[in-house]
Write a protein that holds these residues in place. Structure first.
Motif, mmCIF file in Angstrom:
data_model
loop_
_atom_site.group_PDB
_atom_site.id
_atom_site.type_symbol
_atom_site.label_atom_id
_atom_site.label_comp_id
_atom_site.label_asym_id
_atom_site.label_seq_id
_atom_site.Cartn_x
_atom_site.Cartn_y
_atom_site.Cartn_z
ATOM 1 N N ARG A 79 -0.737 2.252 14.656
ATOM 2 C CA ARG A 79 -0.303 2.205 16.055
ATOM 3 C C ARG A 79 -1.026 3.278 16.829
ATOM 4 O O ARG A 79 -1.250 4.376 16.310
ATOM 5 N N LYS A 80 -1.376 2.969 18.072
ATOM 6 C CA LYS A 80 -1.937 3.985 18.944
ATOM 7 C C LYS A 80 -0.785 4.891 19.383
ATOM 8 O O LYS A 80 0.299 4.406 19.710
ATOM 9 N N ILE A 81 -1.024 6.188 19.340
ATOM 10 C CA ILE A 81 -0.010 7.140 19.793
ATOM 11 C C ILE A 81 -0.460 7.663 21.150
ATOM 12 O O ILE A 81 -1.499 8.321 21.259
ATOM 13 N N GLU A 82 0.292 7.339 22.175
ATOM 14 C CA GLU A 82 -0.068 7.799 23.519
ATOM 15 C C GLU A 82 0.266 9.276 23.649
ATOM 16 O O GLU A 82 0.994 9.833 22.823
ATOM 17 N N GLU A 83 -0.269 9.905 24.704
ATOM 18 C CA GLU A 83 -0.053 11.339 24.860
ATOM 19 C C GLU A 83 1.412 11.718 24.955
ATOM 20 O O GLU A 83 1.822 12.777 24.478
ATOM 21 N N ASP A 84 2.227 10.844 25.535
ATOM 22 C CA ASP A 84 3.657 11.146 25.637
ATOM 23 C C ASP A 84 4.422 10.736 24.367
ATOM 24 O O ASP A 84 5.645 10.756 24.345
ATOM 25 N N GLY A 85 3.672 10.354 23.341
ATOM 26 C CA GLY A 85 4.319 10.016 22.074
ATOM 27 C C GLY A 85 4.665 8.540 21.908
ATOM 28 O O GLY A 85 5.106 8.128 20.837
ATOM 29 N N THR A 86 4.479 7.752 22.956
ATOM 30 C CA THR A 86 4.786 6.321 22.858
ATOM 31 C C THR A 86 3.890 5.664 21.818
ATOM 32 O O THR A 86 2.714 5.989 21.716
ATOM 33 N N GLN A 87 4.474 4.735 21.067
ATOM 34 C CA GLN A 87 3.708 4.032 20.042
ATOM 35 C C GLN A 87 3.277 2.660 20.543
ATOM 36 O O GLN A 87 4.090 1.890 21.037
ATOM 37 N N GLY A 88 2.005 2.361 20.388
ATOM 38 C CA GLY A 88 1.477 1.053 20.784
ATOM 39 C C GLY A 88 1.739 0.017 19.711
ATOM 40 O O GLY A 88 2.344 0.309 18.678
ATOM 41 N N PRO A 89 1.284 -1.217 19.947
ATOM 42 C CA PRO A 89 1.480 -2.284 18.956
ATOM 43 C C PRO A 89 0.662 -2.042 17.689
ATOM 44 O O PRO A 89 -0.331 -1.317 17.726
ATOM 45 N N LEU A 90 1.080 -2.663 16.598
ATOM 46 C CA LEU A 90 0.326 -2.588 15.347
ATOM 47 C C LEU A 90 -1.012 -3.290 15.516
ATOM 48 O O LEU A 90 -1.061 -4.418 16.022
#
Ligand code: C2O
Ligand code: CU
Length: 457
Positions: free
Chosen positions: A401-412
């Protein structure tokens, strides 16, 4: 959305129906062999290709989730090859990577692949030796793992979208290994096919619901795709279902990436609908749909999410092992030199060896892995693109998963497009032991140095 419509290369109004991909259910041999196929525009003859079972694409392999795939790969090509099952969370010995998980299968030799498929979704297979040449000649095929409870659709179509470089005779341009391609954006072609044919016209019904499984099988082209006369939702990326379908008119598909769309024909009877690629302000058909008749009076309700696959959830990201991956090199880059085969080389020396890119200062497959993980550990990799080109980084054996700067996780996903001069962080659970390749799927970049590997104990 209004788009100007014409065919790529504007040379043909291809009218043939999309070919039905043959289903090889009981076949146990998968043979790579030269063949002839009409892939070029109307008016050209057949092109010499390399294909699985002699055709492009190779046979559709379709199995239920949890099922087993057994194929004896027979190499009847003039050079060594292998089969990599892209995106499958697989037994490491079956991953097909020449130089890391197996030796090349030499001409006339065989190799037995035997593995189970844990995840439903849209996958594909291709060689993993001289991939930049073998895939450009047509070696690839679709692999569908069926959900036990598939979504309700009227049709389920796969679109393997390829970008060929053909010469004036409609033959494959033999300019392989050109430093210009290897140091720039890779081998970008001049003719687009869908399932090994010119983009075609198909008849659909108003309010018909289609599942479109899009796969970018091009060496290096990034496709910018758009829907016209169709309402679409992305339900899966790189085989893995999204938590919630996303309405989408446009999407980007980097080399090796897949998108499963659920699409309703909203164009009225007598109108046209299309899947197009956008290229420098112009739209080119990948598929044209003529609307005839109605499938139902009203559009179906919005699609639901597909059931999740058994991919482990990420562990604590704070305590996860962190690694940086610095991408350097290429034309217009700042790289002065890199290590190759254990020796420091200047940019000029690297170029003489066909190397133009480096990961963490190493050009080519390093002796030491990028990282070593304990089994089950969560790993974070920060990918820093310090080059003038985008790169489609593909991790074998895992979805991340992509980890955005605010910690949000993107799709697999199994492949992430990292734009030039951008940084992207990914995280995955290293639950599958073995040596796993991590590389740019722009195949000329892989060949010219952009590959490394991770070790899971
Ligand atoms: Cu499509 Cu290394 O893989
Ligand atoms: Cu690249």
């Amino acid at each position: 959305m209004q788009l100007s419509r014409r065919n790529f290369m504007a040379s043909t109004a291809a009218a043939a129906l999309l070919p039905n991909i043959s289903v090889a259910q009981s076949a146990t041999v998968l043979r790579a062999v030269p063949g002839m196929q009409h892939i070029a525009p109307e008016g050209f003859g057949e092109t010499d290709i390399w294909g699985y079972e002699g055709g492009v694409p190779g046979p559709l392999i379709r199995v239920p989730q949890g099922g087993r795939i057994t194929r004896t790969f027979l190499n009847d090509l003039p050079q060594g090859s292998s089969v990599h099952w892209h995106g499958i969370r697989i037994d490491n010995k079956m991953d097909g990577v020449v130089g890391l998980t197996q030796d090349a299968v030499e001409p006339g030799d065989t190799f037995s692949y035997d593995f189970t498929v844990p995840d439903a979704g849209t996958y594909w297979y291709h060689p993993h030796n001289r991939t930049w040449e073998q895939m450009a000649r047509g070696l690839y095929g679709p692999l569908i793992v069926e959900e036990s409870n598939p979504p309700e659709v009227d049709r389920d179509d796969i679109f393997l979208i390829d970008d060929w470089r053909l010469n004036r005779d409609g033959k494959i341009d033999e300019s392989f290994g050109q430093p210009m391609d290897w140091s720039h954006a890779g081998r970008i072609g001049n003719w687009i096919t869908v399932n090994g044919r010119a983009p075609a016209v198909q008849t659909v019904k108003q309010n018909e619901r289609m599942r479109l499984r899009l796969v970018n099988v091009a060496n290096a082209r990034i496709f910018d795709l758009a829907l016209d006369g169709l309402q679409g939702w992305i339900v899966a990326l790189d085989g893995q279902p999204l938590d919630k379908p996303i309405a989408a008119e446009r999407l980007t598909l980097a080399p090796s990436q897949r998108a499963d769309l659920i699409v309703d024909v909203t164009a009225a009877e007598g109108e046209n609908a299309a899947l197009v690629m956008l290229d420098r302000g112009e739209a080119f058909y990948l598929a044209q749909f003529t609307v005839e008749g109605r499938a139902r009076d009203a559009q179906m309700p919005e699609p639901e999410a597909l059931p999740q696959n058994p991919v482990p959830a990420l562990g604590d990201l704070e305590t996860a092992q962190r690694v940086d991956l610095l991408m350097e090199g290429g034309a217009m880059g700042q790289m002065r030199g890199a290590v190759m085969n254990g020796e420091a080389k200047t940019m000029g020396e690297l170029a003489e060896n066909g190397m133009f890119w480096a990961l963490n200062g190493v050009a080519g497959l390093p002796d030491e892995p990028l990282l070593t993980a304990e089994r089950g550990e969560t790993i974070r990799i920060k990918i820093i693109n310090d080059t003038g080109f985008p790169h489609a980084m593909h991790l074998h054996g895992f979805h991340f998963r992509k980890i955005e700067e605010d910690g949000t996780q993107g799709p697999l996903r199994d492949t992430i497009l990292v734009e030039r001069n951008k940084t992207a962080e990914i995280a995955f659970v290293a639950d599958n032991p073995g040596d796993w390749l991590f590389h740019c799927h722009m195949l000329e970049h892989t060949a010219a140095g952009m590959l490394t590997w991770v070790k899971v104990a």
